[in-house]
Design a protein around this motif. Structure first.
Motif, PDB file in Angstrom:
ATOM      1  N   GLY A  98      85.676  89.962  62.156  1.00  0.00           N
ATOM      2  CA  GLY A  98      84.567  90.564  61.931  1.00  0.00           C
ATOM      3  C   GLY A  98      83.657  90.202  62.931  1.00  0.00           C
ATOM      4  O   GLY A  98      84.018  89.691  64.411  1.00  0.00           O
ATOM      5  N   LYS A  99      82.270  90.517  63.171  1.00  0.00           N
ATOM      6  CA  LYS A  99      81.341  90.395  64.245  1.00  0.00           C
ATOM      7  C   LYS A  99      80.986  88.892  64.067  1.00  0.00           C
ATOM      8  O   LYS A  99      80.699  88.283  63.378  1.00  0.00           O
ATOM      9  CB  LYS A  99      80.108  91.117  63.761  1.00  0.00           C
ATOM     10  N   LYS A 100      81.210  88.494  65.546  1.00  0.00           N
ATOM     11  CA  LYS A 100      80.916  87.188  65.653  1.00  0.00           C
ATOM     12  C   LYS A 100      80.124  86.749  67.044  1.00  0.00           C
ATOM     13  O   LYS A 100      80.313  87.441  68.201  1.00  0.00           O
ATOM     14  CB  LYS A 100      82.328  86.305  65.842  1.00  0.00           C
ATOM     15  N   LEU A 101      79.494  85.748  67.155  1.00  0.00           N
ATOM     16  CA  LEU A 101      78.767  85.130  68.512  1.00  0.00           C
ATOM     17  C   LEU A 101      79.227  83.727  68.582  1.00  0.00           C
ATOM     18  O   LEU A 101      79.503  82.875  68.112  1.00  0.00           O
ATOM     19  CB  LEU A 101      77.362  85.051  67.802  1.00  0.00           C
ATOM     20  N   LEU A 102      79.580  83.657  70.079  1.00  0.00           N
ATOM     21  CA  LEU A 102      80.191  82.414  70.573  1.00  0.00           C
ATOM     22  C   LEU A 102      78.661  81.756  71.474  1.00  0.00           C
ATOM     23  O   LEU A 102      78.528  82.544  72.440  1.00  0.00           O
ATOM     24  CB  LEU A 102      81.215  82.608  71.467  1.00  0.00           C
ATOM     25  N   VAL A 103      78.444  80.648  71.174  1.00  0.00           N
ATOM     26  CA  VAL A 103      77.497  79.892  71.927  1.00  0.00           C
ATOM     27  C   VAL A 103      77.876  78.894  72.629  1.00  0.00           C
ATOM     28  O   VAL A 103      78.655  77.656  71.939  1.00  0.00           O
ATOM     29  CB  VAL A 103      76.185  79.365  70.889  1.00  0.00           C
ATOM     30  N   LEU A 104      77.898  79.128  74.087  1.00  0.00           N
ATOM     31  CA  LEU A 104      78.328  77.838  74.905  1.00  0.00           C
ATOM     32  C   LEU A 104      77.079  77.021  75.538  1.00  0.00           C
ATOM     33  O   LEU A 104      76.571  77.443  76.247  1.00  0.00           O
ATOM     34  CB  LEU A 104      79.188  78.468  75.943  1.00  0.00           C
ATOM     35  N   SER A 105      76.876  75.813  74.496  1.00  0.00           N
ATOM     36  CA  SER A 105      75.755  74.871  75.156  1.00  0.00           C
ATOM     37  C   SER A 105      76.375  74.205  76.385  1.00  0.00           C
ATOM     38  O   SER A 105      77.637  73.947  76.611  1.00  0.00           O
ATOM     39  CB  SER A 105      75.332  74.183  74.046  1.00  0.00           C
ATOM     40  N   GLU A 106      75.465  73.912  77.167  1.00  0.00           N
ATOM     41  CA  GLU A 106      75.888  73.000  78.501  1.00  0.00           C
ATOM     42  C   GLU A 106      76.809  73.466  78.991  1.00  0.00           C
ATOM     43  O   GLU A 106      77.823  73.386  79.913  1.00  0.00           O
ATOM     44  CB  GLU A 106      76.421  71.757  77.909  1.00  0.00           C
ATOM     45  N   SER A 107      76.630  75.109  79.381  1.00  0.00           N
ATOM     46  CA  SER A 107      77.430  75.913  80.245  1.00  0.00           C
ATOM     47  C   SER A 107      77.520  75.443  81.546  1.00  0.00           C
ATOM     48  O   SER A 107      78.584  75.827  82.314  1.00  0.00           O
ATOM     49  CB  SER A 107      76.902  77.513  79.844  1.00  0.00           C
ATOM     50  N   THR A 108      76.532  75.115  82.078  1.00  0.00           N
ATOM     51  CA  THR A 108      76.340  74.670  83.593  1.00  0.00           C
ATOM     52  C   THR A 108      77.402  73.605  83.874  1.00  0.00           C
ATOM     53  O   THR A 108      77.927  73.579  84.944  1.00  0.00           O
ATOM     54  CB  THR A 108      74.970  74.263  84.015  1.00  0.00           C
ATOM     55  N   LEU A 109      77.490  72.547  83.231  1.00  0.00           N
ATOM     56  CA  LEU A 109      78.359  71.534  83.325  1.00  0.00           C
ATOM     57  C   LEU A 109      79.865  72.100  83.035  1.00  0.00           C
ATOM     58  O   LEU A 109      80.544  71.540  83.825  1.00  0.00           O
ATOM     59  CB  LEU A 109      78.003  70.250  82.491  1.00  0.00           C
ATOM     60  N   ILE A 110      79.963  72.778  81.964  1.00  0.00           N
ATOM     61  CA  ILE A 110      81.161  72.984  81.675  1.00  0.00           C
ATOM     62  C   ILE A 110      81.970  74.070  82.865  1.00  0.00           C
ATOM     63  O   ILE A 110      83.023  73.980  83.260  1.00  0.00           O
ATOM     64  CB  ILE A 110      81.376  73.981  80.292  1.00  0.00           C
ATOM     65  N   PHE A 111      81.108  74.932  83.591  1.00  0.00           N
ATOM     66  CA  PHE A 111      81.303  75.590  84.507  1.00  0.00           C
ATOM     67  C   PHE A 111      82.009  74.854  85.707  1.00  0.00           C
ATOM     68  O   PHE A 111      82.792  75.121  86.202  1.00  0.00           O
ATOM     69  CB  PHE A 111      80.309  76.682  84.990  1.00  0.00           C
ATOM     70  N   HIS A 112      81.178  73.746  85.890  1.00  0.00           N
ATOM     71  CA  HIS A 112      81.627  72.797  87.038  1.00  0.00           C
ATOM     72  C   HIS A 112      82.841  72.227  86.688  1.00  0.00           C
ATOM     73  O   HIS A 112      83.481  72.415  87.879  1.00  0.00           O
ATOM     74  CB  HIS A 112      80.414  71.896  87.069  1.00  0.00           C
TER      75      HIS A 112
END
Length: 225
Positions: A98-112
């Motif tokens: 079904g329809k869904k939303l992924l929220v990636l908090s602290e994305s800057t640090l995760i990208f690092h």
């Protein structure tokens, strides 16, 4: 103000940027509550590896909240475990129907941390680019929440970055933090206000914050918790 409130009722790929303690996660949590009221069948999946107890209640409205309670990622083994855990979360998210939303908090640090290894960097970039390009058709949406708009370090170019709806929160105590942001090409020229002008807009807000959205700088309204 209406521009900000409109965001709370729209389901779009979004990048929420602000200095630490600027209210990024609080804004996201309020938006999630609004969306869930309008679209009860929407599944919201939040990845928050920081797991700050002071902020954990923000995402109580999410259907899935995955936290690691990680305070320090120092050793190579720590990075490996974090990357593996996030990859597992993505797999779990994708298994939801079904329809869904992924929220990636602290994305800057995760990208690092993902950028430290080429294969990990490519994996994350491909995931996000696929969501941006194919998500609307498949009912998949993503929100990235972090302290910078720089996502090119994991291989997401400006043409894909343009698919993200930008929300930028500035508060008076951290205005110097935004000098580098205002120097980017993420804003139309007529929206590149001076630090002083943005500070004046923030002073009009009861929360002493200014918000950029849809080509406008506006005082941040009070949002119910």
């Amino acid at each position: 103000m209406q521009s900000v409130l409109n965001f709370l009722s729209l389901l779009r790929h979004t990048l929420i940027v602000g200095a630490p303690c600027s209210g990024k996660d609080f804004l996201a949590s309020h938006a999630i509550k609004t969306l869930k009221q309008q679209q009860p069948s929407l599944t919201v999946y939040v990845i928050d590896f920081k797991g700050d107890p002071k902020e954990s209640h923000y995402y109580a409205c999410a259907d899935f909240l995955r936290t690691q309670n990680s305070t320090t990622i120092a050793a190579e083994e720590d990075v490996y475990q974090l990357v593996s855990w996030i990859q597992h979360c993505f797999a779990e998210f994708e298994s939801i129907e079904g329809k869904k939303l992924l929220v990636l908090s602290e994305s800057t640090l995760i990208f690092h941390f993902f950028a430290l290894n080429k294969s990990n960097r490519i994996w994350l970039a491909n995931k996000i680019i696929n969501y941006l390009c194919l998500g609307d058709a498949n009912g998949i949406y993503i929100w990235l929440i972090g302290t910078t708009m720089t996502i090119e370090n994991i291989g997401i170019s400006s043409r894909f970055k343009a698919m993200l709806n930008l929300i930028l929160i500035m508060h008076g105590q951290s205005l110097p933090f935004y000098n580098h942001i205002l120097g980017t090409n993420c804003f139309p020229k007529n929206c590149k206000l001076s630090i002083e002008a943005i500070g004046a807009i923030a002073q009009q807000s009861p929360l002493k914050r200014a918000v950029y959205h849809d080509g406008e700088w506006l005082p941040m309204p009070i949002l119910n918790s």
